[in-house]
Design an enzyme around this catalytic site. Structure first.
Site: not given
Length: 279
Positions: A108, A134
């Site tokens: 990501s 994350y």
């Protein structure tokens, strides 16, 4: 297809078989939050499949509460990084036997603000920050890709990381963006203009998996389908090497047995194969 939710997996597999007229699409149970499940899945795959040409590590959980995996790891670090790290390593010999073969790690753009905290990978000493947890896991994906590419040189197995863009799936359900009717009504139309459908979101992974121009390309990071240099911290070879060693100990790869219960470097240790995002 390795999936945690077998009902959803069977439904998706049936749809794919119907649209492609390919009967060889199989649904298999795989829970990336369980070392036991990962090992069972890998063993089944090695016994039942002659080849693994492409492994797409696509599973993920994003900004969830301070949950733990079955083995006591932070859920995001455990699923997004450790689960894929273990699965890939368990399938490496099969991938080498199938060469030329490819591994795709779905990362990501969030990796750019990630940091690998070797003193507290599982958020047991500091206040839990789900966003940073994350980002740490997504940075780990890129570092894993970099180190794995080095270790696979000369084997015919390539590995690359990709940011697929913002895709309209249930991955962001813990972010709270549309938890109120007001926000859903006001932001929904704008949000829909900025995100991709799951079909479009899958294209970067498909590109890396089958494109002829990707033959022999390894250790790279792609933003959708364009190669880009990742964040500076994702280019640190020493951090990548250290993360590999720590990850190996955490999942029990060194002894090829159960995870160690000792503490290491401040860490409290407690597909085509494709792994769908955690639903």
């Amino acid at each position: 297809m390795g999936c945690r939710d077998m009902e959803k997996c069977e439904t998706a597999a049936k749809e794919i078989r119907g649209k492609t007229l390919n009967p060889h699409v199989y649904a298999c149970h795989l829970d990336l939050a369980s070392i036991k499940s990962i090992r069972e899945f890998a063993e089944r795959l090695k016994k039942e499949e002659k080849r693994v040409d492409v492994l797409i590590n696509n599973a993920g959980v994003m900004r969830c509460p301070a949950w733990k995996t079955e083995d006591g790891f932070d859920m995001q670090f455990g699923v997004n990084h450790l689960g894929h790290f273990l699965l890939t390593n368990l399938l490496l010999e099969k991938l080498k036997e199938s060469a030329p073969s490819r591994v795709i790690n779905v990362s990501s753009l969030a990796h750019i603000i990630g940091n690998i905290d070797f003193e507290d990978l599982n958020w047991e000493k500091k206040k839990f920050d789900t966003k940073q947890a994350y980002c740490q896991s997504k940075l780990a994906n890129v570092l894993f890709t970099r180190e794995l590419a080095k270790r696979l040189q000369g084997t015919g197995v390539t590995v690359n990381a990709v940011h697929p863009g913002v895709v309209s799936t249930e991955l962001g359900r813990h972010t709270g963006l549309h938890q109120s009717q007001f926000s859903s009504f006001m932001l929904g139309p704008f949000f829909s203009l900025l995100v991709k459908s799951p079909e479009l979101g899958a294209q970067p992974s498909v590109f890396l998996a089958v494109s002829e121009e990707m033959e022999g390309v390894t250790g790279r990071y792609y933003d959708v389908m364009t190669e880009k240099e990742p964040a500076a911290q994702a280019l640190d070879d020493e951090v990548a090497r250290r993360l590999w060693e720590v990850s190996s100990r955490l999942v029990g790869l060194q002894e090829d047995g159960p995870p160690s219960s000792s503490k290491t470097e401040g860490v409290s240790e407690p597909e085509l194969v494709q792994t769908p995002e955690l639903a």
